[in-house]
Design a protein around this motif. Structure first.
Motif, PDB file in Angstrom:
ATOM      1  N   UNK A 152      41.793  50.714  56.514  1.00 60.48           N
ATOM      2  CA  UNK A 152      40.537  50.019  56.248  1.00 60.48           C
ATOM      3  C   UNK A 152      39.359  50.939  56.517  1.00 60.48           C
ATOM      4  N   UNK A 153      38.535  51.241  55.508  1.00 60.04           N
ATOM      5  CA  UNK A 153      37.474  52.243  55.697  1.00 60.04           C
ATOM      6  C   UNK A 153      36.157  51.693  56.213  1.00 60.04           C
ATOM      7  N   UNK A 154      35.963  50.361  56.268  1.00 63.89           N
ATOM      8  CA  UNK A 154      34.669  49.815  56.663  1.00 63.89           C
ATOM      9  C   UNK A 154      34.834  48.383  57.150  1.00 63.89           C
ATOM     10  N   UNK A 155      33.778  47.860  57.791  1.00 62.37           N
ATOM     11  CA  UNK A 155      33.802  46.454  58.190  1.00 62.37           C
ATOM     12  C   UNK A 155      33.853  45.564  56.957  1.00 62.37           C
ATOM     13  N   UNK A 156      33.057  45.897  55.940  1.00 55.59           N
ATOM     14  CA  UNK A 156      33.114  45.235  54.638  1.00 55.59           C
ATOM     15  C   UNK A 156      33.359  46.298  53.588  1.00 55.59           C
ATOM     16  N   UNK A 157      34.363  46.096  52.760  1.00 52.87           N
ATOM     17  CA  UNK A 157      34.608  46.955  51.603  1.00 52.87           C
ATOM     18  C   UNK A 157      34.653  46.058  50.388  1.00 52.87           C
ATOM     19  N   UNK A 158      33.862  46.375  49.371  1.00 50.56           N
ATOM     20  CA  UNK A 158      33.803  45.503  48.204  1.00 50.56           C
ATOM     21  C   UNK A 158      33.664  46.312  46.924  1.00 50.56           C
ATOM     22  N   UNK A 159      34.266  45.793  45.859  1.00 53.31           N
ATOM     23  CA  UNK A 159      34.190  46.472  44.565  1.00 53.31           C
ATOM     24  C   UNK A 159      32.885  46.174  43.839  1.00 53.31           C
ATOM     25  N   UNK A 160      32.125  45.201  44.332  1.00 50.34           N
ATOM     26  CA  UNK A 160      30.826  44.877  43.739  1.00 50.34           C
ATOM     27  C   UNK A 160      29.707  45.170  44.706  1.00 50.34           C
ATOM     28  N   UNK A 161      28.536  44.637  44.428  1.00 48.03           N
ATOM     29  CA  UNK A 161      27.430  44.763  45.360  1.00 48.03           C
ATOM     30  C   UNK A 161      27.674  43.896  46.583  1.00 48.03           C
ATOM     31  N   UNK A 162      26.980  44.216  47.663  1.00 50.89           N
ATOM     32  CA  UNK A 162      27.078  43.435  48.892  1.00 50.89           C
ATOM     33  C   UNK A 162      25.696  42.919  49.250  1.00 50.89           C
ATOM     34  N   UNK A 163      25.581  41.611  49.351  1.00 52.80           N
ATOM     35  CA  UNK A 163      24.312  40.991  49.704  1.00 52.80           C
ATOM     36  C   UNK A 163      24.448  40.287  51.038  1.00 52.80           C
ATOM     37  N   UNK A 164      23.549  40.600  51.942  1.00 49.18           N
ATOM     38  CA  UNK A 164      23.576  40.025  53.285  1.00 49.18           C
ATOM     39  C   UNK A 164      22.338  39.164  53.450  1.00 49.18           C
ATOM     40  N   UNK A 165      22.513  37.850  53.430  1.00 51.77           N
ATOM     41  CA  UNK A 165      21.383  36.931  53.525  1.00 51.77           C
ATOM     42  C   UNK A 165      21.276  36.356  54.923  1.00 51.77           C
ATOM     43  N   UNK A 491      36.582  46.290  37.369  1.00 45.52           N
ATOM     44  CA  UNK A 491      35.857  47.111  36.401  1.00 45.52           C
ATOM     45  C   UNK A 491      34.900  48.039  37.145  1.00 45.52           C
ATOM     46  N   UNK A 492      34.104  48.791  36.395  1.00 48.13           N
ATOM     47  CA  UNK A 492      33.131  49.673  37.030  1.00 48.13           C
ATOM     48  C   UNK A 492      31.954  48.897  37.611  1.00 48.13           C
ATOM     49  N   UNK A 493      31.665  47.731  37.035  1.00 45.49           N
ATOM     50  CA  UNK A 493      30.610  46.872  37.549  1.00 45.49           C
ATOM     51  C   UNK A 493      31.207  45.499  37.806  1.00 45.49           C
TER      52      UNK A 493
END
Length: 561
Positions: A152-165, A491-493
Motif C-alpha cells: 500500500x503506497x499511501x493512506x488514500x490511493x485512487x485512480x480518479x481525483x480525490x476530494x476532501x470536504x 481508464x486514464x480519467x
C-alpha cells in the motif's frame, strides 16, 4: 418288364437329385443367414467401437478445455480434481449418456496417484454390442506464479481525483529523504549504450541486484532515485520516482522493484516582487531658541523578490544507472514518506475542502500528496501482487460474501454488493482486508456509491473499493484506520473519491504510532504495523492457483468387447 425297371430307376435318380438340390439350397440359405448375422454383428460391433472411440476423444478434449477448473497444489490432488471435472461431463439433457446418432457412449474416470484412467463405454444403436476403450492421462501441477502481498503506497490511493470536504484530515507518514542511507545497485540495461534498466510487465517490474552502501531494502519498502542533477529546484520526497520492493533476497542481493511512479514533475520559475514601504515624513523642527532641527525623512523600505516553481508537466524517468559511457552502478535511496493521498498523475489531487489544494496538501495532512503513473487498470496488481482473477480464485467460499460481516476464520474478504447503491460496513475489532466489488451497481454514472461506516465506528485494515466508472463517497464522522484504495475506473480519467465529515470512532487509538493522528482525530490514517500484519495474513489466506498440465500417455486400447 424291363421298361418298368427303368422307370423305377429314373424315379430314384430324380428323387436323389431333388434331395441334393434341397441340401444345396438349405446349405446356401444357412450360409447366407449366417453371413447376414455375422455382418449385422460386425456392424453393431463397429458402431459400438466408433461410439466408444468418440466418447474417449470427447472426454480428452473436455479435460483439456476444462484445465482451468482442475485445482490442486500437488500432482495427486490435481488428478483427483480432474476425475471430478470429467464426472461433470454431461449432455444437453443433463445426463452422462451421449448419443452419437449411430450409438451411445458413457465416460468414467479413476485416479491412481497422478495418473487418470479414462474409460469410454460404447454401445450400438440397438444396445446389443458393447465396446470399451481407455487411455491414461498424466496430470502435473505447477505452483502458481506470483506472490500475494499487501503493498500500500499511501493512506488514500485512487485512480480518479480525490476530494476532501470539511474537516476530514487524512494522514500518511511524513518523512524526509536521507541521502546518507543511499545504496548502489545494478540491473540489466536495455542496450550496451543505453543504461536504462530493462523492465517488463504492467505494472512495470525491474530485477536488480543490491551492491553496497546503506542497507538492502526488505519486502514492502519504498525506494526512489535521487533528484536528477542539474535541476534548479528541489523535488520533494513525493515528487521523486517511487518503487515498491516486492521481492528481496538478502543472501543473493536480488530484488524485484515494482514501479509506482516514474513521472517526475517539470517546473518553471515564477518571480513575484513586493514593493517596500515608502519612507516616512520627517518630524517638524522643534520650538526653542535657535529653532530645533528639522525632522529627518523616513528611509525608503526595500522591495522583496520571491521565486516559486510551478509544475507544468511530467517527464518519464525510468529506473536507470548513470548514462553511457559511465560504468558506475545506479543509486537508490529509501523513501519512508507515505503520502496522505496518491492519485493517477493525469488527474492530480483535486481541491474541494480544508485539506487539499491542487497539488499541495495542507499541513494537517501528514505525508502530503503524490501521484502514480502505472495504468489504473493495474492498480489491483500493484497493491496485491496478483490480478483480480487470480486473487478471487484463490479465496475459499467462506471468504466470498454478499453482505459485510466481521471475519471469524480469515482476515481476507471479498464483498460483492451486486446492484446495490451503497454498502454498510460492520464495526469489527479485528483488522482485515476487505475488497468491495461494486462494479455491478446499477446507479447512474454521476451518482456516488456510498461506503457507510457505522456511527462512531472505525474500519481497521485495508479497504479496496472498485466501481465501474462510478464516483465513491465516504461520508459521516467515522474513521478508516490502515489504508483506503478507490478504483473508480480503469481508464486514464476516472470519477472522483470524495471524503467527507470528521474523524471519529476509535481510529486514533489504532493509529497511535502516527503522532500527527493523535493530534487531530483523522478521518483516514495510515497504519504501517497493521498493514504489515495483514500482508502476512494474505499469504496464508489467499492461495495462488496452480497451473495444471494434462498429457496423454498412450493413444488408446480396448479393454473389453
Amino acid at each position: 418288364m424291363n421298361i418298368t425297371c427303368r422307370s423305377g430307376f429314373v424315379l430314384i435318380a430324380v428323387l436323389g437329385i431333388i434331395i441334393v438340390m434341397g441340401l444345396a439350397i438349405a446349405t446356401l440359405s444357412f450360409t447366407s443367414i449366417g453371413s447376414y448375422r455375422n455382418s449385422t454383428n460386425d456392424n453393431q460391433r463397429l458402431e459400438a467401437f466408433y461410439a466408444a472411440s468418440t466418447g474417449l476423444e470427447q472426454a480428452i478434449a473436455y479435460a483439456q478445455a476444462k484445465t482451468s477448473a482442475v485445482t490442486g497444489t500437488t500432482d495427486n490432488n490435481a488428478a483427483t480434481s480432474l476425475v471430478t471435472v470429467l464426472t461433470s461431463m454431461k449432455n444437453a439433457a443433463g445426463t452422462t449418456t451421449f448419443d452419437t446418432g449411430t450409438g451411445t457412449f458413457t465416460v468414467t474416470a479413476t485416479a491412481a496417484g497422478n495418473l487418470v484412467t479414462v474409460k469410454s463405454t460404447g454401445k450400438d444403436r440397438t444396445a446389443l454390442s458393447v465396446r470399451v476403450v481407455q487411455t491414461n492421462l498424466l496430470v502435473k501441477a505447477t505452483a502458481g506464479s506470483g506472490k500475494v502481498g499487501l503493498f500500500t503506497p499511501a493512506a488514500i490511493t485512487t485512480t480518479g481525483n480525490s476530494t476532501d470536504n470539511g474537516n476530514a484530515p487524512v494522514d500518511g507518514v511524513a518523512a524526509t529523504i536521507d541521502l546518507s542511507k543511499s545504496f548502489t545497485f545494478t540491473c540489466t540495461p536495455v542496450a550496451s549504450n543505453n543504461r536504462t534498466c530493462s523492465g517488463s510487465g504492467s505494472p512495470k517490474k525491474y530485477d536488480v541486484t543490491y551492491k553496497s552502501g546503506g542497507t538492502q531494502p526488505k519486502l514492502g519498502d519504498i525506494v526512489s532515485m535521487p533528484q536528477p542533477s542539474g535541476l534548479s529546484y528541489t523535488l520533494s520526497a513525493n515528487e521523486l520516482t517511487r518503487y515498491m520492493v516486492t521481492a528481496s533476497d538478502s543472501a543473493t542481493g536480488k530484488m524485484t522493484l515494482t514501479a509506482i511512479n516514474e513521472q517526475v514533475p517539470t517546473k518553471i520559475a515564477q518571480t513575484t516582487t513586493t514593493n517596500g514601504n515608502s519612507g516616512g515624513n520627517g518630524n517638524g523642527g522643534g520650538n526653542g531658541n535657535g529653532g530645533g532641527n528639522s525632522g529627518g525623512g523616513g528611509s525608503s523600505g526595500g522591495g522583496t523578490t520571491t521565486t516559486t516553481y510551478v509544475t507544468t508537466g511530467y517527464q518519464s524517468t525510468p529506473l536507470s544507472m548513470p548514462a553511457y559511457p559511465s560504468t558506475s552502478d545506479g543509486t537508490l535511496v529509501p523513501n519512508t514518506n507515505i503520502p496522505a493521498v496518491m492519485t493517477y498523475y493525469t488527474g492530480g489531487t483535486t481541491t474541494g475542502g480544508a485539506n487539499t489544494s491542487g497539488f499541495t496538501c495542507q499541513t494537517n495532512m501528514s505525508g502530503g500528496c503524490a501521484t502514480f503513473d502505472q495504468p489504473p487498470a493495474t492498480l489491483f496488481d500493484t497493491i496485491f501482487g496478483v490480478d483480480k482473477t487470480t486473487f478471487y480464485s484463490g479465496l475459499s467460499s467462506t471468504q466470498k460474501i454478499s453482505a459485510d460481516s466481521c471475519p471469524t476464520t480469515s482476515t481476507v474478504q471479498w464483498l460483492d454488493t451486486g446492484t446495490a447503491a451503497s454498502v454498510d460496513l460492520k464495526n469489527c475489532t479485528t483488522p482485515r482486508v476487505l475488497i468491495i466489488d461494486a462494479r455491478k451497481s446499477n446507479i447512474s454514472a454521476d451518482t456516488f456509491f456510498n461506503v457507510n461506516n457505522p456511527s462512531n465506528g472505525a474500519f481497521k485494515g485495508l479497504i479496496y473499493v472498485m466501481t465501474d466508472n462510478r464516483p465513491i463517497n465516504m461520508p459521516g464522522g467515522q474513521s478508516f484506520a490502515g489504508a483506503v484504495v478507490a478504483e473508480t475506473g480503469t481508464a486514464n480519467t476516472n470519477p472522483q473519491l470524495k471524503v467527507r465529515g470528521n474523524g471519529g470512532g476509535d481510529s486514533v487509538a489504532v493509529c497511535s504510532s502516527n503522532a500527527l493522528s493523535a493530534q487531530h482525530n483523522p478521518k483516514i490514517c495510515f497504519d504501517p504495523e497493521m498493514l504489515a500484519q495483514l500482508s502476512k495474513d494474505l499469504a496464508n489466506y489467499v492461495t495462488i492457483p496452480s497451473s495444471v498440465t494434462i498429457a496423454r500417455t498412450n493413444q488408446w486400447k480396448e479393454v473389453s468387447n
